[in-house]
Design an enzyme around this catalytic site. Structure first.
Site, PDB file in Angstrom:
ATOM      1  N   SER A  48       0.842  -1.203   0.000  1.00 55.81           N
ATOM      2  CA  SER A  48       0.000   0.000   0.000  1.00 55.81           C
ATOM      3  C   SER A  48       0.874   1.248   0.000  1.00 55.81           C
ATOM      4  CB  SER A  48      -0.930   0.013   1.223  1.00 55.81           C
ATOM      5  OG  SER A  48      -0.189  -0.213   2.410  1.00 55.81           O
ATOM      6  N   ASP A  86       5.385  -7.097   2.438  1.00 54.53           N
ATOM      7  CA  ASP A  86       4.660  -7.610   1.263  1.00 54.53           C
ATOM      8  C   ASP A  86       5.595  -7.950   0.117  1.00 54.53           C
ATOM      9  OD1 ASP A  86       1.966  -7.755   1.808  1.00 54.53           O
ATOM     10  OD2 ASP A  86       1.560  -5.674   1.270  1.00 54.53           O
ATOM     11  N   LYS A 116       4.485 -11.431   3.264  1.00 54.26           N
ATOM     12  CA  LYS A 116       3.056 -11.624   2.987  1.00 54.26           C
ATOM     13  C   LYS A 116       2.878 -11.656   1.479  1.00 54.26           C
ATOM     14  CE  LYS A 116      -0.186  -8.248   3.723  1.00 54.26           C
ATOM     15  NZ  LYS A 116      -0.715  -8.035   2.367  1.00 54.26           N
ATOM     16  N   GLU A 118      -0.336 -12.239  -1.719  1.00 56.18           N
ATOM     17  CA  GLU A 118      -1.770 -12.313  -2.009  1.00 56.18           C
ATOM     18  C   GLU A 118      -2.079 -13.558  -2.830  1.00 56.18           C
ATOM     19  OE1 GLU A 118      -3.059  -8.693  -3.920  1.00 56.18           O
ATOM     20  OE2 GLU A 118      -2.172  -7.436  -2.364  1.00 56.18           O
ATOM     21  N   GLU A 185      -9.193  -9.485   3.666  1.00 55.52           N
ATOM     22  CA  GLU A 185      -9.511  -8.089   3.317  1.00 55.52           C
ATOM     23  C   GLU A 185     -10.872  -8.006   2.635  1.00 55.52           C
ATOM     24  OE1 GLU A 185      -6.426  -5.827   1.368  1.00 55.52           O
ATOM     25  OE2 GLU A 185      -7.801  -4.162   0.956  1.00 55.52           O
TER      26      GLU A 185
HETATM   27  O1  KIV Z   1      -0.439  -3.362   1.620  1.00 54.76           O
HETATM   28  C1  KIV Z   1      -1.126  -3.298   2.657  1.00 54.76           C
HETATM   29  O2  KIV Z   1      -1.125  -2.323   3.400  1.00 54.76           O
HETATM   30  C2  KIV Z   1      -1.957  -4.455   2.976  1.00 54.76           C
HETATM   31  C3  KIV Z   1      -2.994  -4.264   4.040  1.00 54.76           C
HETATM   32  C4  KIV Z   1      -4.129  -3.494   3.519  1.00 54.76           C
HETATM   33  C5  KIV Z   1      -3.408  -5.556   4.621  1.00 54.76           C
HETATM   34  O3  KIV Z   1      -1.823  -5.459   2.374  1.00 54.76           O
END
Ligand code: KIV
Length: 284
Positions: A48, A86, A116, A118, A185
């Site tokens: 994000s 991420d 993390k 997706e 989410e």
């Molecule tokens: O990138 C991010 O901030 C996220 C959150 C919204 C969980 O993946």
């Protein structure tokens, strides 16, 4: 509030003990320090950052280099907080070895504790391989912002039977593949609660109601740093954008009026030195 750095095992104990897990995004050193001082359990260096820090319209342009750069800043600011970073768009889709290599870079170069990614059934092979390499993986299902072009926008997922069944099945597959936690989410509250009950690993919700084992928010939304659109699921705990704008406007005004800087903001030098300077350089 936890007193020692969370681990994947600790997060699972927290779920068992019904202690809510608090996750917050951070992308830089001062915010990481604030998150740690505020007692956050897990900092997420989310992609994000592409939208809230780098000004892109989506998370898609974010690169591995961006994620490593920002993770390094966050790790310098928080030594006692678990950091999850991420894997950005396309960094784990091309091949499983590339997914492992990129996950490894976030740990080795960035200093993250876990990664993390997706996706559900379509990323199981990558999750298994990354976990086999000793890197903890947090899954992320429901609304997957990296799939925005395929989803046709940032919409709630899993409202119909087929969609809900797929999300539940994906959650179980990700748990089986070795994920230590799952971000849910933008899914209906009752679906998130059902998934949270069925899983032994913790769920961290965002737009997923109060039945998850934890909660995550984007720090810019939560602190009101951005004056842009606030998602329905987010809550502002302060209005920093307003405070920042007012402070900048006051600063500009004071400089223009000569009200800032004042005498006490400056530094003194001896009159002798000044006199000699004037004399010797003939600049009086
Ligand atoms: O990138 C991010 O901030 C996220 C959150 C919204 C969980 O993946």
């Amino acid at each position: 509030m936890s007193t020692s750095k969370a681990t994947t095992v600790k997060l699972q104990e927290m779920k068992r003990d019904r202690q809510k897990i608090v996750m917050l995004t951070a992308y830089d050193y001062p915010t990481a320090r604030t998150a740690e001082q505020g007692g956050i359990d897990v900092i997420l260096v989310g992609d994000s950052l592409g939208m809230v820090v780098l000004g892109y319209d989506s998370t898609l342009p974010v690169t591995m280099e961006d994620m490593i750069h920002h993770t390094k800043a966050v790790t310098r600011g928080s030594k006692q907080t678990m950091i999850v970073t991420d894997l950005p768009f396309l960094s784990y889709h091309i091949s499983t070895p590339e997914a492992v290599r990129n996950a490894g870079r976030l740990i080795q170069e960035g200093g993250a504790d876990a990664v993390k990614l997706e996706g559900g059934r379509e990323v199981i092979e990558q999750v298994q391989a990354i976990v086999r390499a000793g890197i903890p993986v947090c899954g992320h299902i429901g609304l997957q912002p990296q799939m925005v072009n395929q989803l046709g926008g940032y919409k709630v997922q899993g409202k119909d039977f087929d969609g809900a069944k797929k999300i539940l099945e994906d959650a179980l597959l990700l748990q089986e593949a070795g994920c230590f936690a799952l971000v849910l989410e933008c899914v209906p509250t009752s679906l998130a609660a059902l998934i949270s009950e069925r899983l032994s690993i913790p769920t961290i919700g965002i737009g997923a109601g109060d039945g998850c084992d934890g909660q995550v928010l984007v720090v810019h939304d939560m602190l009101g740093i951005t004056d842009k659109y606030l998602p329905k699921f987010a809550k502002k705990y302060s209005e920093l954008a307003e405070d920042m704008k007012a402070a900048v406007a006051q600063y500009a005004q004071e400089v223009r009026d000569g009200a800032f800087p004042e005498a006490h903001h400056g530094f003194k030098m001896s009159e002798d030195v000044l006199e000699r300077l004037v004399e010797e350089t003939g600049l009086s």
